[in-house]
Design an enzyme around this catalytic site. Structure first.
Site, PDB file in Angstrom:
ATOM      1  N   ASN A 164     -12.229  -1.015  -3.449  1.00 61.18           N
ATOM      2  CA  ASN A 164     -12.361  -0.182  -2.649  1.00 61.18           C
ATOM      3  C   ASN A 164     -13.263   0.952  -2.743  1.00 61.18           C
ATOM      4  O   ASN A 164     -13.107   2.249  -3.575  1.00 61.18           O
ATOM      5  CB  ASN A 164     -11.260   0.663  -1.815  1.00 61.18           C
ATOM      6  CG  ASN A 164     -11.616   1.868  -0.804  1.00 61.18           C
ATOM      7  OD1 ASN A 164     -12.433   1.627   0.226  1.00 61.18           O
ATOM      8  ND2 ASN A 164     -10.453   2.055   0.201  1.00 61.18           N
ATOM      9  N   ASP A 217      -6.702   7.824  10.971  1.00 57.84           N
ATOM     10  CA  ASP A 217      -5.982   6.724  10.992  1.00 57.84           C
ATOM     11  C   ASP A 217      -4.506   7.118  10.352  1.00 57.84           C
ATOM     12  O   ASP A 217      -4.179   7.084   9.073  1.00 57.84           O
ATOM     13  CB  ASP A 217      -7.028   6.807   9.828  1.00 57.84           C
ATOM     14  CG  ASP A 217      -6.132   5.472   8.790  1.00 57.84           C
ATOM     15  OD1 ASP A 217      -6.970   5.205   7.378  1.00 57.84           O
ATOM     16  OD2 ASP A 217      -5.607   4.601   9.263  1.00 57.84           O
ATOM     17  N   ASP A 227      -7.584  -5.102   7.809  1.00 56.33           N
ATOM     18  CA  ASP A 227      -6.480  -4.085   7.354  1.00 56.33           C
ATOM     19  C   ASP A 227      -5.644  -3.868   8.255  1.00 56.33           C
ATOM     20  O   ASP A 227      -5.665  -3.630   9.907  1.00 56.33           O
ATOM     21  CB  ASP A 227      -7.310  -2.759   7.186  1.00 56.33           C
ATOM     22  CG  ASP A 227      -6.422  -1.673   7.070  1.00 56.33           C
ATOM     23  OD1 ASP A 227      -7.272  -0.383   6.723  1.00 56.33           O
ATOM     24  OD2 ASP A 227      -5.805  -1.909   6.838  1.00 56.33           O
ATOM     25  N   HIS A 255      -4.294  -7.821   4.463  1.00 57.23           N
ATOM     26  CA  HIS A 255      -4.250  -7.004   3.696  1.00 57.23           C
ATOM     27  C   HIS A 255      -2.547  -6.102   4.534  1.00 57.23           C
ATOM     28  O   HIS A 255      -3.647  -4.975   6.007  1.00 57.23           O
ATOM     29  CB  HIS A 255      -5.113  -6.031   3.001  1.00 57.23           C
ATOM     30  CG  HIS A 255      -5.921  -4.637   3.296  1.00 57.23           C
ATOM     31  ND1 HIS A 255      -4.990  -3.080   3.601  1.00 57.23           N
ATOM     32  CD2 HIS A 255      -6.993  -4.911   3.786  1.00 57.23           C
ATOM     33  CE1 HIS A 255      -5.914  -2.527   4.093  1.00 57.23           C
ATOM     34  NE2 HIS A 255      -6.899  -3.304   4.051  1.00 57.23           N
ATOM     35  N   ARG A 306      -1.897  -4.485  -0.879  1.00 53.49           N
ATOM     36  CA  ARG A 306      -2.675  -3.753  -0.972  1.00 53.49           C
ATOM     37  C   ARG A 306      -1.078  -2.291  -1.289  1.00 53.49           C
ATOM     38  O   ARG A 306      -0.538  -2.911  -1.134  1.00 53.49           O
ATOM     39  CB  ARG A 306      -3.503  -2.366   0.324  1.00 53.49           C
ATOM     40  CG  ARG A 306      -3.554  -1.098  -0.524  1.00 53.49           C
ATOM     41  CD  ARG A 306      -4.425  -0.247   0.617  1.00 53.49           C
ATOM     42  NE  ARG A 306      -4.395   0.847   1.104  1.00 53.49           N
ATOM     43  CZ  ARG A 306      -4.844   1.603   1.826  1.00 53.49           C
ATOM     44  NH1 ARG A 306      -6.028   1.093   2.796  1.00 53.49           N
ATOM     45  NH2 ARG A 306      -4.249   2.989   1.730  1.00 53.49           N
ATOM     46  N   CYS A 323      -4.490   7.600   5.430  1.00 54.92           N
ATOM     47  CA  CYS A 323      -5.511   7.280   4.825  1.00 54.92           C
ATOM     48  C   CYS A 323      -5.428   7.262   3.296  1.00 54.92           C
ATOM     49  O   CYS A 323      -4.426   8.300   2.671  1.00 54.92           O
ATOM     50  CB  CYS A 323      -6.843   7.859   4.956  1.00 54.92           C
ATOM     51  SG  CYS A 323      -8.116   7.503   3.731  1.00 54.92           S
ATOM     52  N   GLU A 331      -5.242   0.885  -4.077  1.00 55.09           N
ATOM     53  CA  GLU A 331      -6.411   1.658  -3.480  1.00 55.09           C
ATOM     54  C   GLU A 331      -6.515   3.015  -4.322  1.00 55.09           C
ATOM     55  O   GLU A 331      -5.218   3.249  -5.727  1.00 55.09           O
ATOM     56  CB  GLU A 331      -5.077   2.198  -2.797  1.00 55.09           C
ATOM     57  CG  GLU A 331      -6.032   3.519  -1.743  1.00 55.09           C
ATOM     58  CD  GLU A 331      -7.184   3.587  -0.199  1.00 55.09           C
ATOM     59  OE1 GLU A 331      -7.004   3.998   0.364  1.00 55.09           O
ATOM     60  OE2 GLU A 331      -7.978   2.560  -0.845  1.00 55.09           O
ATOM     61  N   GLU A 367      -0.315  -2.487   3.442  1.00 58.53           N
ATOM     62  CA  GLU A 367      -0.040  -1.883   1.794  1.00 58.53           C
ATOM     63  C   GLU A 367       0.337  -1.595   1.718  1.00 58.53           C
ATOM     64  O   GLU A 367       2.125  -1.412   2.686  1.00 58.53           O
ATOM     65  CB  GLU A 367      -1.046  -0.748   2.305  1.00 58.53           C
ATOM     66  CG  GLU A 367      -0.442  -0.079   3.309  1.00 58.53           C
ATOM     67  CD  GLU A 367      -1.256   0.984   4.269  1.00 58.53           C
ATOM     68  OE1 GLU A 367      -3.030   0.276   4.461  1.00 58.53           O
ATOM     69  OE2 GLU A 367      -1.438   2.168   4.293  1.00 58.53           O
ATOM     70  N   TYR A 426     -15.196  -7.393   7.161  1.00 58.41           N
ATOM     71  CA  TYR A 426     -13.463  -6.579   7.663  1.00 58.41           C
ATOM     72  C   TYR A 426     -13.821  -5.475   8.104  1.00 58.41           C
ATOM     73  O   TYR A 426     -14.746  -4.783   9.076  1.00 58.41           O
ATOM     74  CB  TYR A 426     -14.129  -5.323   5.593  1.00 58.41           C
ATOM     75  CG  TYR A 426     -12.823  -4.740   6.063  1.00 58.41           C
ATOM     76  CD1 TYR A 426     -12.272  -3.087   5.918  1.00 58.41           C
ATOM     77  CD2 TYR A 426     -11.655  -5.414   5.393  1.00 58.41           C
ATOM     78  CE1 TYR A 426     -11.854  -2.754   5.772  1.00 58.41           C
ATOM     79  CE2 TYR A 426     -10.023  -4.673   5.054  1.00 58.41           C
ATOM     80  CZ  TYR A 426     -10.011  -3.131   4.776  1.00 58.41           C
ATOM     81  OH  TYR A 426      -9.639  -2.122   5.103  1.00 58.41           O
ATOM     82  N   ASP A 472      -2.756  -2.282   7.392  1.00 59.06           N
ATOM     83  CA  ASP A 472      -2.010  -1.684   7.681  1.00 59.06           C
ATOM     84  C   ASP A 472      -0.452  -1.910   6.887  1.00 59.06           C
ATOM     85  O   ASP A 472      -0.973  -2.299   5.839  1.00 59.06           O
ATOM     86  CB  ASP A 472      -1.705  -0.104   9.130  1.00 59.06           C
ATOM     87  CG  ASP A 472      -2.915   0.751   9.318  1.00 59.06           C
ATOM     88  OD1 ASP A 472      -3.000   0.525  10.464  1.00 59.06           O
ATOM     89  OD2 ASP A 472      -3.783   1.027   8.533  1.00 59.06           O
TER      90      ASP A 472
HETATM   91  C1  LIG Z   1      -9.419   0.723   3.583  1.00 57.67           C
HETATM   92  C2  LIG Z   1      -9.240   1.922   4.680  1.00 57.67           C
HETATM   93  O1  LIG Z   1      -7.625   1.738   4.037  1.00 57.67           O
HETATM   94  C3  LIG Z   1      -9.377   1.677   5.899  1.00 57.67           C
HETATM   95  O2  LIG Z   1      -9.476   2.031   6.835  1.00 57.67           O
HETATM   96  O3  LIG Z   1     -10.991   1.464   6.121  1.00 57.67           O
HETATM   97  C4  LIG Z   1      -9.698   3.404   4.052  1.00 57.67           C
HETATM   98  C5  LIG Z   1     -10.950   4.001   4.159  1.00 57.67           C
HETATM   99  C6  LIG Z   1     -10.822   4.968   4.800  1.00 57.67           C
HETATM  100  O4  LIG Z   1      -9.625   6.226   5.351  1.00 57.67           O
HETATM  101  O5  LIG Z   1     -11.882   5.213   3.628  1.00 57.67           O
HETATM  102  C7  LIG Z   1      -8.542   3.839   3.354  1.00 57.67           C
HETATM  103  O6  LIG Z   1      -9.088   4.049   2.217  1.00 57.67           O
HETATM  104  O7  LIG Z   1      -7.345   4.342   2.919  1.00 57.67           O
HETATM  105 MG   LIG Z   2      -6.870   1.357   6.214  1.00 54.85          MG
END
Ligand SMILES: C[C@](O)(C(=O)O)[C@H](CC(=O)O)C(=O)O
Ligand SMILES: [Mg+2]
Length: 301
Positions: free
Chosen positions: A213, A62, A89, A116, A161, A126, A191, A118, A48, A91
């Site tokens: 997750n 993030d 990811d 994925h 997502r 996040c 999520e 979202e 991933y 986003d």
């Molecule tokens: C899965 C996730 O989107 C990611 O960017 O890895 C994050 C992981 C994290 O920040 O712990 C998320 O869950 O938003």
């Molecule tokens: Mg993410």
């Protein structure tokens, strides 16, 4: 490993066939291309690319600051370092539905097995933080439809997502997931579900492959593979685990060098030179130039 041996189409097929088995697929998040190879070398069947890790790698939070072309370039470097199918990811898809469409094509061209998207608004955060805002359901449906329409390889996995559980509740998240499947999503990433009961309710309600997750220090209880498999989940995701482990070790190491003026005490915790060279496939390059690996490494180095 001198070169990768599989095409993107073969990896995409391998991922879909693996998901069709109904057995839980453990999916660690790579922190760089070499760690994607290590994920493969350790026996995992997929890797991933985390948006949080891609951002952190650049020293960014993030919150949607990375660009689609930046992550596509990193994805290309990663898919060149492993034969595993890699899910990324993506986003929110980096903007409007038209941006999601372009993102799909960029990620296909990078050799990925899937992505994925979202339903957060931009700037995203996040999924385990508070204060998220999600886009209206119909807007996300348009995002997904645009992504499906742009896809050239039907084997490329499009996962939707939903971050709705934290904003609208579990029932709304399920309703959204069903709408996203109707719009063409192949799989769903719910999520920040809270606990086993919520994972079970979601599993019962949504009949497509589901990702759980298992990110640390977030809102979800960490469920082990046996539990998730018994619940009928298809992917167990460890998105940031490798980065957290690495940065923890790096931080300890820096403190040790600063305090002791040597890294001598850290040696037993380090990956040896010979193990690194083995992972990099040094010997394979002797096929081109016998001098490239004509040295021997002392034992244990
Ligand atoms: C899965 C996730 O989107 C990611 O960017 O890895 C994050 C992981 C994290 O920040 O712990 C998320 O869950 O938003
Ligand atoms: Mg993410």
């Amino acid at each position: 490993m001198l070169h990768t041996r599989t095409t993107p189409a073969e990896r995409r097929r391998a991922l879909r066939e693996r998901l069709a088995t109904g057995r839980l697929l453990l999916m660690p998040g790579a922190l760089n291309p070499l760690s994607a190879r290590l994920i493969q070398d350790t026996g995992f069947e997929a890797a991933y690319l985390s948006g949080a890790v891609l951002a952190a790698d650049l020293g960014l939070p993030d919150i949607g600051l990375t660009t689609s072309t930046e992550i596509a370039a990193r994805a290309q470097q990663t898919t060149r370092a492993t034969d595993l199918p890699v899910l990324i990811d993506a986003d929110t898809g980096f903007g409007e539905p038209m941006n999601a469409a372009r993102t799909v094509q960029l990620m296909e061209d990078a050799g990925l097995a899937g992505l994925h998207l979202e339903d957060q608004v931009n700037p995203k955060r996040c999924g385990h933080l508070d204060g998220k805002t999600i886009t209206p359901r119909e807007e996300m449906v348009r995002r997904i439809r645009a992504a499906v329409d742009a896809r050239r390889d039907p084997g490329f996995l499009l996962m939707a997502r939903t971050d709705a559980r934290a904003v609208e509740g579990l029932a709304a998240a399920i309703d959204r997931a069903k709408a996203y499947v109707d719009a063409g999503a192949d799989a769903i990433f719910p999520e920040a579900l809270a606990d086993e009961a919520e994972f079970e309710v979601f599993r019962t309600a949504v009949p497509v492959p589901l990702l759980a997750n298992m990110t640390e220090f977030g809102k979800s209880r960490l469920l082990d593979a046996r539990t998730l498999d018994n619940l009928g989940y298809d992917i167990a995701l460890y998105p940031v685990t490798l980065l957290r482990l690495a940065m923890g070790a790096v931080e300890d190491g820096l403190r040790t060098i600063a305090a002791e003026g040597t890294q001598e005490s850290l040696l037993p915790r380090m990956q040896t030179r010979s193990r690194l060279y083995e992972l990099l496939g040094y010997e394979d390059y002797s096929a081109f130039d016998s001098a490239v690996f004509d040295f021997t490494l002392p034992p244990g180095t």
